[in-house]
Design an enzyme around this catalytic site. Sequence first.
Site, PDB file in Angstrom:
ATOM      1  N   ASP A  52     -33.992  44.824  28.702  1.00  0.00           N
ATOM      2  CA  ASP A  52     -32.764  45.708  28.728  1.00  0.00           C
ATOM      3  C   ASP A  52     -32.511  45.652  30.233  1.00  0.00           C
ATOM      4  OD1 ASP A  52     -31.154  47.553  29.412  1.00  0.00           O
ATOM      5  OD2 ASP A  52     -31.815  48.901  27.559  1.00  0.00           O
ATOM      6  N   LEU A  53     -31.472  45.305  30.627  1.00  0.00           N
ATOM      7  CA  LEU A  53     -31.180  45.180  32.271  1.00  0.00           C
ATOM      8  C   LEU A  53     -31.288  46.492  32.869  1.00  0.00           C
ATOM      9  CD1 LEU A  53     -27.914  42.807  32.198  1.00  0.00           C
ATOM     10  CD2 LEU A  53     -30.281  42.198  32.953  1.00  0.00           C
ATOM     11  N   GLY A  73     -25.359  38.413  32.437  1.00  0.00           N
ATOM     12  CA  GLY A  73     -25.656  39.687  31.456  1.00  0.00           C
ATOM     13  C   GLY A  73     -24.922  40.920  31.739  1.00  0.00           C
ATOM     14  N   GLY A  74     -24.975  41.954  30.762  1.00  0.00           N
ATOM     15  CA  GLY A  74     -24.309  43.102  31.141  1.00  0.00           C
ATOM     16  C   GLY A  74     -23.153  43.476  29.787  1.00  0.00           C
ATOM     17  N   SER A 112     -15.578  38.945  37.680  1.00  0.00           N
ATOM     18  CA  SER A 112     -14.516  38.944  36.784  1.00  0.00           C
ATOM     19  C   SER A 112     -13.020  39.083  37.475  1.00  0.00           C
ATOM     20  CB  SER A 112     -14.572  40.027  35.710  1.00  0.00           C
ATOM     21  OG  SER A 112     -13.416  40.396  35.007  1.00  0.00           O
ATOM     22  N   HIS A 114     -11.077  41.346  36.542  1.00  0.00           N
ATOM     23  CA  HIS A 114     -10.854  42.527  36.261  1.00  0.00           C
ATOM     24  C   HIS A 114     -11.293  43.452  37.544  1.00  0.00           C
ATOM     25  CE1 HIS A 114      -9.027  41.786  32.421  1.00  0.00           C
ATOM     26  NE2 HIS A 114     -10.396  41.328  32.052  1.00  0.00           N
ATOM     27  N   TYR A 137     -15.374  48.780  33.870  1.00  0.00           N
ATOM     28  CA  TYR A 137     -15.601  47.517  33.695  1.00  0.00           C
ATOM     29  C   TYR A 137     -15.470  46.807  35.094  1.00  0.00           C
ATOM     30  CZ  TYR A 137     -16.359  42.466  32.668  1.00  0.00           C
ATOM     31  OH  TYR A 137     -16.633  41.100  32.466  1.00  0.00           O
ATOM     32  N   LYS A 141     -18.025  45.635  38.375  1.00  0.00           N
ATOM     33  CA  LYS A 141     -17.954  44.027  39.178  1.00  0.00           C
ATOM     34  C   LYS A 141     -17.758  44.153  40.343  1.00  0.00           C
ATOM     35  CE  LYS A 141     -18.544  41.986  35.174  1.00  0.00           C
ATOM     36  NZ  LYS A 141     -19.793  41.012  35.094  1.00  0.00           N
ATOM     37  N   SER A 166     -10.399  33.761  32.179  1.00  0.00           N
ATOM     38  CA  SER A 166     -10.429  33.865  30.516  1.00  0.00           C
ATOM     39  C   SER A 166     -10.957  32.648  30.084  1.00  0.00           C
ATOM     40  CB  SER A 166      -9.038  33.959  30.015  1.00  0.00           C
ATOM     41  OG  SER A 166      -8.276  34.963  30.680  1.00  0.00           O
TER      42      SER A 166
END
Length: 270
Positions: A52-53, A73-74, A112, A114, A137, A141, A166
């Site tokens: 688990d991070l 990860g995440g 990302s 985002h 989210y 990042k 994407s």
Amino acid sequence: MSDYNKVLLTGAAGGVGTQLRKSGTALGKTVRLSDRKPIIDLAAHEEDFPLDLADFDAVSKAVEGCDAIVHMGGQAIEAAWKTVLDSNISGGYNIYEAARRHGVKRIVYASSVHAIGYYDRTETIDGNVPTRPDSLYGVSKTFVENLARYYWDKFGIETVSIRIGSCFPEPTDRRHLITWLSYRDCRQLVEKALSAPRVGFMVAYGMSDNSQRFWDNRAAAVLGYKPEDSADDYRENIFAKTPQGDPNDPAIRFQGGSFCAAGHFEDENK
């Protein structure tokens, strides 16, 4: 074959992580795989290390003995704040602090679109613009991008933060014609980010050779990245299947797409 003896790949069971495993020993002579659940279909050069991070001790043990980290990860989409906090923000800190303690000097990080989702689609931006996250989210990042810069400036840990557009088998809508990153190009970009002789702190965009683009990706060219695929090959079919839509709709107006049109996660999921 990579010059690294051992590389940690987090998020190894996720969509992008699964594809990166196909790089084989181009990532590292040994690739240590981590995800929440054990991975059972190991290749000869792979070893499994579920964690688990948010658990620093587990992350530290996974990083120990590694020469580089590919941090995929995440939490991969918008979620409740506690989930984003534990998986992405605390998890990101744990990766970088473990890297510092164990002498790791190169990290490739899955950032990302985002992180910059609220730039208008009429703007062409590079990796040096101020961040404009479109979600919790996206905020996470931007946090890890800043963490990466801090650990470079203070401790000399190099990072290529890849703002993935994407990354799917193929583009499925009109926005993807601009943001699509093929799996093959994703593998190449990560491999180049690991093998480049010097990267310092760098932000590159994860995109294929699409003729329409939001992003000036010269930083990725410095790595030697030369995308082989293009969303243009899918243009005719996508235009036939999908409407133009309202250009004032936030999902169309802004680079982050539907994340920009969504409300606050905590309100919409009560």
